[in-house]
Design an enzyme around this catalytic site. Structure first.
Site, PDB file in Angstrom:
ATOM      1  CG  ASP A  66      -1.972   1.063   1.248  1.00  0.00           C
ATOM      2  OD1 ASP A  66      -2.979   0.990   0.517  1.00  0.00           O
ATOM      3  OD2 ASP A  66      -1.772   2.018   2.022  1.00  0.00           O
ATOM      4  CE1 TYR A 115      -7.731   5.850  -0.356  1.00  0.00           C
ATOM      5  CE2 TYR A 115      -8.997   5.109  -2.261  1.00  0.00           C
ATOM      6  CZ  TYR A 115      -7.803   5.182  -1.564  1.00  0.00           C
ATOM      7  OH  TYR A 115      -6.676   4.586  -2.088  1.00  0.00           O
ATOM      8  CE1 TYR A 133      -4.490   7.629   0.422  1.00  0.00           C
ATOM      9  CE2 TYR A 133      -4.249   7.770   2.813  1.00  0.00           C
ATOM     10  CZ  TYR A 133      -4.413   7.017   1.666  1.00  0.00           C
ATOM     11  OH  TYR A 133      -4.489   5.647   1.756  1.00  0.00           O
ATOM     12  CG  HIS A 160      -5.681  -3.025  -0.161  1.00  0.00           C
ATOM     13  ND1 HIS A 160      -4.906  -2.587  -1.212  1.00  0.00           N
ATOM     14  CD2 HIS A 160      -5.308  -2.278   0.910  1.00  0.00           C
ATOM     15  CE1 HIS A 160      -4.112  -1.598  -0.803  1.00  0.00           C
ATOM     16  NE2 HIS A 160      -4.334  -1.393   0.477  1.00  0.00           N
TER      17      HIS A 160
END
Length: 323
Positions: free
Chosen positions: A106, A155, A237, A302
């Site tokens: 990830d 998201y 992010y 995931h």
């Protein structure tokens, strides 16, 4: 979990918490969102039992790693985190020129790609899970590109405004939050409409844990997030645009480290726009010329290193043993 040692290493003004076990060549494990060193619990024990020194840090802003102000997302760029890892390697190896094995998942995979691109002199081989290489794109950063495709409910878009998504997550317990995230098996875009929670699992929907995930696992993640908060992880992010600006010099750069890539066919990252074509159409191999193998695991989602630990352990050790 028995025999895993925990230490705090002073690096770049941070106190980086690491979990480690074993003696031998060093394998550095890099976790993603919203995870911790704990995501690698199965791999740490396995690699240590097979003659390696397994080390998994809590990355900047996560868990027991301290020393960075989470109210400033500009401190969470990819260059910042790669710098943390170089400093960590200098601190825990005997030779500042020592090369190590790296395994990422990830966000940890995204960081690992950049670690290999910025400092290939420090990496022997790379095994990355879930997130393929993302070459620098002149059209914008990853969050902006996905917003154009999936809109305001995606998201990554929802994560951008400081405080807003934290307030929505606060309406559910960290236990519920972790259950809904870790059990995600819908490969479609991860959407979080305002005031409605995760589209794949609304707030009132109960979650049944799969056999690979225990209540004790959930409790560990939740307890750590209750102490440290979730803003540190969200800041990665929020810093995507700044990371994009700072890494423009690496436009067209290659990852020149021997690499293996493993992904599940139910992984949301595998189904992001253009990813399959990039992997299958030659772009991935062009950007990562020493890419030796791509493995797509059927029926796996995931959080692949937790869902299928035995298979991932074997994929890792079979590859790094070649070197």
């Amino acid at each position: 979990m028995e025999g895993i040692l925990h230490k705090s290493i002073s690096v770049n003004g941070l106190n980086i918490h690491i979990a480690e076990k074993g003696q031998g060549p060093l394998v550095l494990f890099l976790h993603g969102f919203p995870e911790l060193w704990y995501s690698w619990r199965h791999q740490i024990v396995y690699l240590a039992d097979h003659g390696y020194r397994a080390v998994a840090p809590d990355l900047r802003g996560y868990g027991q790693t301290t020393g960075v102000a989470v109210n400033d997302h500009s401190k969470f760029t990819i260059p910042h985190v790669v710098g943390d890892l170089i400093g960590l390697l200098d601190a825990i190896t005997n030779d500042e020129e020592e090369k190590v094995f790296v395994v990422g998942h990830d966000w940890g995979a995204l960081i690992a790609w950049n670690l290999c691109m910025f400092r290939p002199d420090r990496v022997k081989t790379l095994v990355n899970l879930s997130v393929a290489f993302v070459p620098w794109n002149p059209n914008g950063d990853l969050a902006e590109m996905l917003r154009r495709v999936h809109g305001e409910d995606h998201y990554m878009t929802r994560f951008q405004k400081p405080g807003e998504i934290e307030a929505e997550f606060a309406k559910m317990s960290y236990q519920t939050f972790m259950k809904k995230i870790l059990t995600l098996r819908d490969p479609g875009p991860l959407l979080f409409p305002k005031g409605k929670g995760f589209l794949h699992s609304p707030p009132e929907a109960p979650v049944t844990l799969p056999p690979w995930l225990s209540e004790e696992d959930i409790e560990y993640f939740a307890t750590q997030h209750e102490k440290a908060g979730i803003t540190g992880g969200l800041n990665y992010y929020r810093a995507l645009h700044l990371s994009w600006e700072l890494s423009a010099a690496w436009r067209g750069a290659k990852v020149t480290v021997p690499t293996k890539f493993v992904v599940g066919d139910l992984d949301v990252a595998y189904h992001m726009p253009g990813v399959k074509d990039y992997i299958d159409g030659g772009g991935f191999k062009k950007d990562v010329p020493l890419l030796e193998e791509v493995v797509v695991m059927k029926g796996v989602a995931h959080f692949i290193n937790q869902e299928k630990p035995d298979e991932i352990n074997k994929h890792i050790i079979e590859f790094i043993q070649k070197f």
